[in-house]
Design a protein around this motif. Structure first.
Motif, PDB file in Angstrom:
ATOM      1  N   PHE A 130       0.819  -1.208   0.000  1.00 28.37           N
ATOM      2  CA  PHE A 130       0.000   0.000   0.000  1.00 28.37           C
ATOM      3  C   PHE A 130       0.857   1.264   0.000  1.00 28.37           C
ATOM      4  N   ASP A 131       1.994   1.220   0.671  1.00 23.72           N
ATOM      5  CA  ASP A 131       2.874   2.386   0.773  1.00 23.72           C
ATOM      6  C   ASP A 131       4.307   1.886   0.914  1.00 23.72           C
ATOM      7  N   PRO A 132       4.953   1.502  -0.187  1.00 25.08           N
ATOM      8  CA  PRO A 132       6.280   0.896  -0.130  1.00 25.08           C
ATOM      9  C   PRO A 132       7.328   1.779   0.542  1.00 25.08           C
ATOM     10  N   SER A 133       7.263   3.098   0.307  1.00 28.19           N
ATOM     11  CA  SER A 133       8.250   4.002   0.905  1.00 28.19           C
ATOM     12  C   SER A 133       8.135   4.001   2.422  1.00 28.19           C
ATOM     13  N   LEU A 134       6.907   4.105   2.919  1.00 28.01           N
ATOM     14  CA  LEU A 134       6.685   4.073   4.366  1.00 28.01           C
ATOM     15  C   LEU A 134       7.123   2.728   4.935  1.00 28.01           C
ATOM     16  N   ALA A 135       6.816   1.650   4.229  1.00 25.44           N
ATOM     17  CA  ALA A 135       7.179   0.309   4.706  1.00 25.44           C
ATOM     18  C   ALA A 135       8.685   0.173   4.869  1.00 25.44           C
ATOM     19  N   GLU A 136       9.450   0.651   3.890  1.00 26.59           N
ATOM     20  CA  GLU A 136      10.909   0.554   3.986  1.00 26.59           C
ATOM     21  C   GLU A 136      11.452   1.409   5.128  1.00 26.59           C
ATOM     22  N   GLU A 137      10.862   2.581   5.331  1.00 34.39           N
ATOM     23  CA  GLU A 137      11.302   3.446   6.434  1.00 34.39           C
ATOM     24  C   GLU A 137      11.091   2.750   7.775  1.00 34.39           C
ATOM     25  N   ILE A 138       9.940   2.105   7.941  1.00 39.21           N
ATOM     26  CA  ILE A 138       9.644   1.387   9.178  1.00 39.21           C
ATOM     27  C   ILE A 138      10.564   0.176   9.326  1.00 39.21           C
ATOM     28  N   LEU A 139      10.759  -0.564   8.232  1.00 35.99           N
ATOM     29  CA  LEU A 139      11.618  -1.757   8.282  1.00 35.99           C
ATOM     30  C   LEU A 139      13.049  -1.406   8.663  1.00 35.99           C
ATOM     31  N   ARG A 140      13.531  -0.236   8.246  1.00 35.60           N
ATOM     32  CA  ARG A 140      14.903   0.152   8.602  1.00 35.60           C
ATOM     33  C   ARG A 140      15.055   0.318  10.113  1.00 35.60           C
ATOM     34  N   GLY A 141      14.069   0.953  10.741  1.00 37.18           N
ATOM     35  CA  GLY A 141      14.148   1.125  12.187  1.00 37.18           C
ATOM     36  C   GLY A 141      14.111  -0.197  12.927  1.00 37.18           C
ATOM     37  N   VAL A 142      13.235  -1.096  12.501  1.00 35.47           N
ATOM     38  CA  VAL A 142      13.116  -2.408  13.133  1.00 35.47           C
ATOM     39  C   VAL A 142      14.384  -3.228  12.905  1.00 35.47           C
ATOM     40  N   ALA A 143      14.895  -3.209  11.668  1.00 35.41           N
ATOM     41  CA  ALA A 143      16.100  -3.984  11.343  1.00 35.41           C
ATOM     42  C   ALA A 143      17.300  -3.496  12.154  1.00 35.41           C
ATOM     43  N   GLN A 144      17.420  -2.182  12.318  1.00 31.67           N
ATOM     44  CA  GLN A 144      18.538  -1.638  13.082  1.00 31.67           C
ATOM     45  C   GLN A 144      18.466  -2.070  14.542  1.00 31.67           C
ATOM     46  N   ALA A 145      17.266  -2.005  15.129  1.00 31.86           N
ATOM     47  CA  ALA A 145      17.105  -2.405  16.530  1.00 31.86           C
ATOM     48  C   ALA A 145      17.371  -3.898  16.706  1.00 31.86           C
ATOM     49  N   GLN A 146      16.878  -4.724  15.778  1.00 32.64           N
ATOM     50  CA  GLN A 146      17.127  -6.168  15.850  1.00 32.64           C
ATOM     51  C   GLN A 146      18.608  -6.464  15.732  1.00 32.64           C
ATOM     52  N   ASN A 147      19.261  -5.810  14.790  1.00 35.23           N
ATOM     53  CA  ASN A 147      20.676  -6.048  14.556  1.00 35.23           C
ATOM     54  C   ASN A 147      21.500  -5.699  15.795  1.00 35.23           C
ATOM     55  N   GLU A 148      21.172  -4.580  16.420  1.00 40.14           N
ATOM     56  CA  GLU A 148      21.919  -4.139  17.594  1.00 40.14           C
ATOM     57  C   GLU A 148      21.744  -5.104  18.763  1.00 40.14           C
ATOM     58  N   VAL A 149      20.503  -5.463  19.071  1.00 41.79           N
ATOM     59  CA  VAL A 149      20.274  -6.300  20.249  1.00 41.79           C
ATOM     60  C   VAL A 149      20.857  -7.700  20.048  1.00 41.79           C
ATOM     61  N   ASN A 150      20.780  -8.238  18.838  1.00 43.42           N
ATOM     62  CA  ASN A 150      21.343  -9.570  18.592  1.00 43.42           C
ATOM     63  C   ASN A 150      22.865  -9.558  18.640  1.00 43.42           C
TER      64      ASN A 150
END
Length: 486
Positions: A130-150
């Motif tokens: 529905f909104d690919p640009s928004l989806a990628e922006e959200i995924l970047r924040g989640v991916a960064q947090a996951q990467n850091e904690v792991n």
């Protein structure tokens, strides 16, 4: 002798017939076993329907614009449970394209599977279709947090596994909510507003990383949900906002606009009722701004402007607004897809009157047209200069090789809040209790995160202005400069 030969022939004939019958029966049985009746499930990925699951750990490419041969090989290897190859292929893909959050999430998930590590599973609901640009922006924040904690060892020794959940179409949206809450392996979800009641009913925490204007469409439902979500409620609150509600953006921005312009022309992005993509959401935002601007003593002129109208004439609109109704300021409120048309209006306004815009235009796309938008003021929840000592922006730039915006910061904080809660208790019920605790707090990209009893984040919006810059990281010669520094 003849009789013996005849008997032998008869036995041979009967034997051959028996073999043929047996062969035919065997063939029939094999064909029958391949026939799938209409009631037979084609996929067992989802326990709720016969359709394939809408949740994905790494076996499908959902963000189609981020595709590469290495990534394609990675998801294939993941699907075949060849996790070592998946890790290698995803790693190779990120070397060529570091700005791909989906691949980083899949890489971390593949490492967990390869090492057979204990894991805690959280879903990210991304509006990819529905909104690919928004989806990628959200995924970047989640991916960064996951990467850091792991990389830091996980949550009490357990790695964080991220499931990307995405509806193919609007009919799948309700199914997606049901699939999420019924999956007992999930302890929480991050995503734009869903059906809040079902998350409360099934006891799954949902943390909202962004506040969107179309959430105002469900204001009455939200008010009822909030009333029923006080600490005295038997089930408690399961919906949490990591940013102040959108109303705060509108109020802060409108107060500033009213001081700069007496008569404000608003240019919205209103679609017909036949177009489900935006419909009334932008109209609600226009009404919110109109009421707030009037509250602070200025007027909103009546000259119509609809960026979604294919026959819209930017020059005619601007000329009429100024010459007929004495417009002294212009407020642009496009959807992400119509930033281009908002820029056309700005080109006509340029140098004649002050220019304002909604937070939608807080994006790299906007800065590409900086020469036409210089001086434009818009509201934001986050800006890298607002928290000088916070490492988020620097770490994000190093990870993605690009600047990020407030939607990425909000998604990062949503997962940071969940991580902090899971460190106290990794069950669904325990996480809800942790986030609802009045003493709960954790540090994030947007400062200290704390929730009110109804799950809201307290705080005001900030204002930024597009200004010319030298050697700025945007690479456009323009950047968003913070007006009200903290």
């Amino acid at each position: 002798m003849t009789d013996k030969k005849e008997n032998l022939r008869l036995l041979i004939s009967l034997g051959l017939a028996g073999v043929m019958v047996a062969g035919i029966l065997w063939l029939i049985s094999k064909v029958s076993s391949r026939i799938v009746t209409p009631s037979s499930p084609i996929s067992t990925s989802s326990s709720l329907t016969n359709k394939a699951s809408l949740m994905n750990l790494g076996t499908r490419i959902l963000v189609k614009v981020q595709t590469s041969p290495e990534k394609t090989d990675g998801v294939k290897a993941f699907a075949e449970k060849d996790y070592s190859i998946a890790v290698k292929r995803f790693t190779d893909s990120l070397k060529n394209n570091p700005n791909d959050p989906e691949t980083l999430i899949y890489l971390n998930n593949a490492k967990i599977a390869r090492d057979n590590s204990s894991a805690i599973k959280v879903a990210i609901v991304a509006p990819i279709n529905f909104d690919p640009s928004l989806a990628e922006e959200i995924l970047r924040g989640v991916a960064q947090a996951q990467n850091e904690v792991n990389n830091q060892g996980g949550i009490n020794g357990k790695k964080l596994q991220i499931v990307i959940a995405s509806a193919e179409n609007r009919e799948d949206s309700a199914r997606l909510d049901n699939e999420l809450v019924e999956d007992k392996s999930l302890v929480a979800a991050v995503g734009v507003r869903r059906n809040a009641e079902i998350y409360k009913e099934k006891g799954l925490v949902l943390v909202l990383p962004v506040e969107l204007p179309n959430q105002a469409e469900n204001r009455e439902k939200l008010d009822n949900y909030t009333v029923n979500s006080q600490p005295n409620s038997s089930t408690g609150n399961y919906l949490f906002h990591v940013n102040p509600l959108y109303d705060n953006l509108v109020d802060t921005h409108s107060r500033y606009i009213a001081r700069q312009a007496r008569n404000v022309a608003i240019c919205g992005d209103v679609r017909s009722s036949r177009d489900n993509s935006t419909s009334s959401s932008n109209q609600i935002l226009v009404e919110q701004y109109t009421q707030a601007i009037k509250k602070y003593g200025s007027n909103v002129i009546s000259t119509p402007c609809n960026l979604a109208d294919k026959n819209f004439d930017p020059r005619a609109f601007v000329d009429q607004a100024i010459e007929t109704e004495n417009a002294s300021g212009f407020l642009l409120m496009p959807s992400i897809r119509n930033i281009y048309f908002a820029t056309k209006v700005a080109q006509e306004v340029k140098g004649r009157k002050p220019l304002f815009a909604s937070e939608t235009m807080y994006s790299a796309t906007t800065l590409q047209n900086g020469k036409d938008l210089e001086g434009m003021v818009l509201p934001v929840y986050w800006h890298r200069d607002a928290y000088k000592d916070n490492p988020f922006a620097k770490n994000a730039f190093q990870l993605w090789n690009a600047q990020v915006n407030q939607r990425t910061a909000g998604a990062y904080d949503a997962l940071q809040a969940i991580i902090a809660g899971l460190k106290e208790d990794s069950t669904r019920e325990g996480l809800q209790r942790a986030l609802s605790n009045p003493n709960f707090s954790t540090s994030g990209a947007t400062g200290m995160i704390q929730f009110s009893p109804s799950g809201e984040r307290q705080g005001e919006a900030m204002l930024v202005r597009i200004e010319r810059c030298e050697f700025c990281s945007s690479g456009t010669g323009y950047d968003f400069a913070l007006l009200n520094k903290k």
